[in-house]
Scaffold this active site. Structure first.
Site, PDB file in Angstrom:
ATOM      1  CD  GLU A 107     -40.073 -68.978  23.965  1.00  0.00           C
ATOM      2  OE1 GLU A 107     -40.323 -69.974  24.647  1.00  0.00           O
ATOM      3  OE2 GLU A 107     -39.453 -69.029  22.895  1.00  0.00           O
ATOM      4  CB  SER A 108     -41.009 -62.460  23.561  1.00  0.00           C
ATOM      5  OG  SER A 108     -42.416 -62.407  23.425  1.00  0.00           O
TER       6      SER A 108
END
Lengths: 289, 260
Positions: free
Chosen positions: B52-53
């Site tokens: 998700e980064s």
């Protein structure tokens, strides 16, 4: 044109008690030096926005700077709990903390909406989750074309965004690379922006599609080497995983936390002094920046 | 066949096997990240791991401690912003599998990572949602891995953070959720899969050395058990070697970064 100045001056002149501030950086490039400066200047009654509060907001919460926090994941990454955050929510120490809890997808969309000068974000989110029952800002909207029910949440519009980047040039144009999170959106959604950087260079050696914040959307640029530590700055230094682990012990106990903060941050002259104090207290030797 | 392995190793290996080669997988930190990277090191070299980064197609040589470690961006095909990862890639329908952990789970694989107790006055404040609510909703299917215990497998969640099969049956389809929802829950004792009709989690596999009774005792509701419960094949020598090498490289890298 961005004002190239000291962090003390930037925080002192731009962040006021009662302001809504967003200090962003997704694991990478977390603006810790700026967080320390907010603590040192004793800012109060802040609403703080951040997807992952991390240690930077654990410090602000424990020092009583925060009235309300808007967030989506409040843990110590790879370690466990943020004890000052938990103590504030579970025991109301040092005072009751108001929280507005959202999801990552929501906050990312809400920053983008803020940067786009829209009043709200639209996403397919939260279906089946209890979060909308406890956050009245999470509402539904009907698509005017298909009738589909979608989630609407208010745009994030901070008074001041604070981010850390690798480089700026002498005009205050900012360059960052690696995991860039929501920093660009946070800066463009805010009324004012403070950017701390590892170094100020004569010329940014950047590809045309690099993440650049032009100097005319940045209010203040401050050179603070290592300003993201214990988080990391790609190309400069790695994440200080040992400190993230040590924080679990430091922050678990109220007295230990207060003593640690006083000695390392409140009584430090600036971030370079903090780094020396930290080095000395962990058995290292003093160095001069 | 190696006969000496831990329950955690068995869990990680079983979770890794659940990930098919060639899929795109949105990876949560911790146990899911270990399993997904073990899959990539063994039977699924062409899996596209997404964090998700913003790291897409990342191939870390060591396990990241946090969701945004430098290792993830340095070894990625591309790194995009966090709004982009959630908007274009997850919500855009590009993710085949979401791989999640959980603090608590119920019999329909709904997940709690928010609070234990009352929301206004929680007994334990957990980290919260992160990316999970939308991963659980939008990924093509969801794999969940967590250790089996009565505290984790509860009859009623104090808080539903991320959606599983809601109250079972066709509830997900009625709620117009884009993804099919949890396909398997992999624990240190066995594997649970939703009943095709009711969607209630059913014990279909027990790991070598674990018993059906142990799994039932570690579940906070009357755990449904398949007519014939298969034994999970023990980790192969190749799987164990790959997992232990991954863990050793990870430990060495983190020691090195701390000495620096």
């Amino acid at each position: 044109m961005a004002n190239i100045t000291t962090l003390r001056e930037a925080v002192g002149s731009l962040i006021e008690d009662g302001h809504t501030i967003a200090m962003e950086g997704f694991t990478h490039l977390i603006p810790f030096a700026a967080g320390h400066e907010v603590v040192r200047q004793g800012k109060r009654d802040l609403t703080v926005i951040r997807m992952t509060p991390d240690l930077i907001y654990d410090q602000l919460i424990g020092m009583g700077c925060v009235r309300k926090m808007v967030f989506s994941w409040g843990g110590n990454p790879g370690v466990g709990s943020l004890h000052r955050f938990r103590d504030a929510v579970e025991q109301g120490w040092p005072h009751r903390l108001e929280i507005e809890e959202r999801s990552h997808a929501d906050m990312a969309n809400a920053y983008a909406a803020g940067a786009s000068n829209l009043p709200f974000a639209v996403l397919r989110g939260y279906v089946g989750s209890d979060l909308p029952r406890y956050n009245e800002n999470i509402r539904t909207i009907e698509c005017p074309f298909t009738g589909e029910q979608l989630t609407a949440t208010p745009a994030l519009r901070p008074d001041v965004a604070v981010v850390h980047a690798q480089q700026a040039d002498r005009a205050g144009n900012v360059l960052m690379w690696g995991i860039v999170g929501v920093q660009k959106e946070a800066v463009l959604a805010a009324k004012a922006a403070i950017v701390t950087v590892e170094e100020i260079v004569d010329e940014l050696d950047a590809a045309p599609n690099a993440v650049i914040l032009p100097h005319w959307v940045v209010t203040a640029v401050c050179k603070v080497p290592h300003g993201a530590t214990p988080a990391y700055a790609q190309g400069y230094y790695g994440r200080d995983n040992a400190f993230y682990r040590a924080w679990d012990t430091i922050a678990r106990d109220r007295d230990m936390f207060q003593d640690w903060m006083r000695h390392h941050i409140v009584e430090a002259a600036d971030f370079a002094d903090f780094r020396n104090r930290l080095r000395l207290s962990t058995g290292g030797e003093k160095v001069h920046a | 066949m190696p006969d000496d392995f831990t329950a955690t190793e068995m869990m990680t290996v079983a979770a890794a096997r659940a990930l098919r080669d060639g899929v795109s997988c949105f990876v949560g930190i911790g146990l899911p990240s270990a399993a997904a990277n073990l899959a990539r090191a063994t039977h699924a070299p062409n899996v596209a791991l997404i964090y998700e980064s913003g790291a897409i197609g990342t191939k870390p040589d060591v396990l990241p401690l946090s969701i945004g470690d430098g290792e993830l961006s340095e070894t990625a095909d591309t790194v995009v912003s966090v709004p982009e990862i959630f908007r274009y890639w997850l919500q855009g329908g590009r993710i085949d599998v979401g791989f999640l952990g959980a603090a608590q789970i119920d019999k329909f694989a709904n997940i709690n990572t928010t609070i234990i107790g009352d929301y206004a006055n929680p007994k334990v404040r957990l980290p919260g949602a992160g990316g999970a609510p939308e991963i659980a909703a939008s990924a093509g299917e969801v794999l969940i891995t967590l250790k089996h215990s009565k505290r984790a497998f509860v009859e009623k969640l104090d808080f539903v953070t991320s959606v599983g099969h809601l109250d079972g049956g066709d509830a997900r389809a009625r709620a117009m959720l884009p993804g099919r929802g949890p396909a398997a829950v992999i624990t240190d004792l066995g594997i649970l899969t939703p009943d095709p009709e009711t969607k209630e989690l059913t014990l279909t596999h027990r790991h070598p050395g674990a018993t059906v009774e142990q799994a039932q005792d570690a579940t906070g509701w009357a755990l449904k058990v398949a007519h014939s419960v298969a034994e999970t094949p023990a980790p192969t020598a190749e799987e164990l070697t790959a997992l232990r090498d991954l863990n050793a490289r990870t430990a060495a890298a983190h020691r090195k970064s701390e000495a620096a």
